[in-house]
Design a protein around this motif. Structure first.
Motif, PDB file in Angstrom:
ATOM      1  N   PHE A  28       0.825  -1.207   0.000  1.00 26.54           N
ATOM      2  CA  PHE A  28       0.000   0.000   0.000  1.00 26.54           C
ATOM      3  C   PHE A  28       0.860   1.259   0.000  1.00 26.54           C
ATOM      4  N   HIS A  29       1.841   1.312   0.874  1.00 25.87           N
ATOM      5  CA  HIS A  29       2.613   2.544   0.995  1.00 25.87           C
ATOM      6  C   HIS A  29       3.561   2.751  -0.181  1.00 25.87           C
ATOM      7  N   ALA A  30       3.997   1.671  -0.823  1.00 27.64           N
ATOM      8  CA  ALA A  30       4.775   1.813  -2.050  1.00 27.64           C
ATOM      9  C   ALA A  30       3.913   2.399  -3.158  1.00 27.64           C
ATOM     10  N   ALA A  31       2.685   1.900  -3.278  1.00 29.94           N
ATOM     11  CA  ALA A  31       1.783   2.414  -4.304  1.00 29.94           C
ATOM     12  C   ALA A  31       1.402   3.864  -4.013  1.00 29.94           C
ATOM     13  N   ASP A  32       1.202   4.188  -2.745  1.00 38.81           N
ATOM     14  CA  ASP A  32       0.870   5.562  -2.377  1.00 38.81           C
ATOM     15  C   ASP A  32       2.014   6.506  -2.703  1.00 38.81           C
ATOM     16  N   LEU A  33       3.246   6.081  -2.419  1.00 40.74           N
ATOM     17  CA  LEU A  33       4.401   6.912  -2.755  1.00 40.74           C
ATOM     18  C   LEU A  33       4.506   7.090  -4.266  1.00 40.74           C
ATOM     19  N   ALA A  34       4.295   5.999  -5.015  1.00 40.90           N
ATOM     20  CA  ALA A  34       4.349   6.100  -6.472  1.00 40.90           C
ATOM     21  C   ALA A  34       3.309   7.098  -6.992  1.00 40.90           C
ATOM     22  N   ARG A  35       2.108   7.046  -6.434  1.00 43.53           N
ATOM     23  CA  ARG A  35       1.042   7.964  -6.840  1.00 43.53           C
ATOM     24  C   ARG A  35       1.440   9.411  -6.571  1.00 43.53           C
ATOM     25  N   ARG A  36       2.064   9.636  -5.420  1.00 43.65           N
ATOM     26  CA  ARG A  36       2.497  10.989  -5.075  1.00 43.65           C
ATOM     27  C   ARG A  36       3.630  11.468  -5.982  1.00 43.65           C
ATOM     28  N   LEU A  37       4.384  10.542  -6.532  1.00 42.36           N
ATOM     29  CA  LEU A  37       5.468  10.879  -7.460  1.00 42.36           C
ATOM     30  C   LEU A  37       4.975  10.958  -8.906  1.00 42.36           C
ATOM     31  N   GLY A  38       3.690  10.645  -9.118  1.00 39.33           N
ATOM     32  CA  GLY A  38       3.128  10.717 -10.462  1.00 39.33           C
ATOM     33  C   GLY A  38       3.398   9.500 -11.317  1.00 39.33           C
ATOM     34  N   LEU A  39       3.733   8.368 -10.692  1.00 34.80           N
ATOM     35  CA  LEU A  39       4.008   7.138 -11.439  1.00 34.80           C
ATOM     36  C   LEU A  39       2.726   6.315 -11.582  1.00 34.80           C
ATOM     37  N   GLN A  40       2.596   5.625 -12.689  1.00 27.46           N
ATOM     38  CA  GLN A  40       1.381   4.861 -12.974  1.00 27.46           C
ATOM     39  C   GLN A  40       1.503   3.385 -12.617  1.00 27.46           C
ATOM     40  N   LYS A  41       2.729   2.908 -12.412  1.00 31.56           N
ATOM     41  CA  LYS A  41       2.895   1.473 -12.181  1.00 31.56           C
ATOM     42  C   LYS A  41       4.157   1.220 -11.364  1.00 31.56           C
ATOM     43  N   ILE A  42       4.127   0.194 -10.523  1.00 31.59           N
ATOM     44  CA  ILE A  42       5.309  -0.242  -9.766  1.00 31.59           C
ATOM     45  C   ILE A  42       5.402  -1.768  -9.810  1.00 31.59           C
ATOM     46  N   HIS A 235      19.289   9.310  -5.597  1.00 31.53           N
ATOM     47  CA  HIS A 235      18.220   9.134  -6.590  1.00 31.53           C
ATOM     48  C   HIS A 235      17.737  10.517  -7.049  1.00 31.53           C
ATOM     49  N   PRO A 236      17.551  10.731  -8.348  1.00 26.61           N
ATOM     50  CA  PRO A 236      17.166  12.064  -8.837  1.00 26.61           C
ATOM     51  C   PRO A 236      15.825  12.560  -8.302  1.00 26.61           C
ATOM     52  N   ARG A 237      14.991  11.653  -7.752  1.00 22.11           N
ATOM     53  CA  ARG A 237      13.694  12.080  -7.227  1.00 22.11           C
ATOM     54  C   ARG A 237      13.625  11.960  -5.703  1.00 22.11           C
TER      55      ARG A 237
END
Length: 251
Positions: A28-42, A235-237
């Motif tokens: 859950f928290h990996a997906a939430d972080l990805a969403r906050r970074l604007g990523l569509q998939k992990i 990491h650049p982000r």
């Protein structure tokens, strides 16, 4: 198992109302972080599939979290498929782990998996060509359950893939970080040794325990001390704002 209901998901994890809440937490928290970074998939990874119940559960969490967050989630399970390899030396704790422990019924497991992919072979080799062979989405969460020092040492190399293939902070669950009555895990053996060597060898990376869970996610459960962050400081982000909140305090 109780169905996940929208944003109730973190609360269900907090109250241990889902199977393997540690898997639910990192996914859950990996997906939430990805969403906050604007990523569509992990991608989420399990090192040490054994019989496969954990990988099936990881699929289950991935499917529900994807529906909640809108982030697509790929699932990969790393294993020899033949049980544990021969231990290298005392650091692998051979008095409790033996060659061929935890064999997998590969065909039976493959029939039950819906979309998770098995990555079979020695971890040292499969990690090396994982990106080239599977073209995974950025890695967001990893479960390390390989028992041995040597296998965990090799698996940690997954944290060194190209920055675009991983989140700046990866959520991790470490199954074998603590000792038991017969398994005397020490700083110079097992998973603790693999972690300390990795951190010493890679100053731009750090695998460290998330220290807030046993206070924020009470009542206390052992898994709350087994959740780690794999930070990549270069990491650049890494410095990208993921809170985006009004932090001004008014009178």
């Amino acid at each position: 198992m109780r169905a996940f209901v929208g944003e109730d998901y973190p609360r269900l994890i907090r109250h241990n109302a889902v199977e393997r809440p540690h898997y639910g937490y990192i996914v859950f928290h990996a997906a939430d972080l990805a969403r906050r970074l604007g990523l569509q998939k992990i991608s989420v990874l399990e090192f040490g599939v054994a019989g496969g119940r954990g990988l099936l559960n990881l699929e289950h969490h991935a499917d529900r979290v994807s529906k909640i967050t809108g982030v697509g989630i790929e699932v990969y399970g790393f294993d020899t498929g033949m049980g544990l390899p021969p231990p290298e030396d005392y650091r692998d704790l051979p008095y409790i782990w033996q060659e061929s422990n935890f064999k997998m019924d590969q065909e039976a497991l493959k029939k039950r998996l819906t979309h998770a992919k098995l990555v079979l072979g020695l971890v040292k080799e499969t990690v090396r060509d994982f990106v080239a062979k599977h073209d995974p989405a950025p890695i967001g969460a990893v479960s390390f359950d390989l028992d041995y020092y040597s296998s965990t040492r090799d698996a940690l190399e997954i944290l060194l893939v190209e920055p675009e293939r991983r989140l700046p902070r990866i959520f991790a669950y470490l199954d074998d970080i603590y000792s038991s009555d017969l398994g005397h895990v020490t700083p110079r053996t097992g998973v603790p040794l693999a972690l300390s060597e990795f951190n010493a060898a890679h100053p731009d990376h750090e695998v460290a325990q998330l220290t807030h869970l046993e206070f924020a996610y009470g009542p206390y459960r052992m898994w709350q001390r087994q959740i780690y962050s794999c930070s990549s400081f270069a990491h650049p982000r890494y410095n990208q704002d993921v809170v985006k909140a009004d932090r001004q305090l008014r009178l």
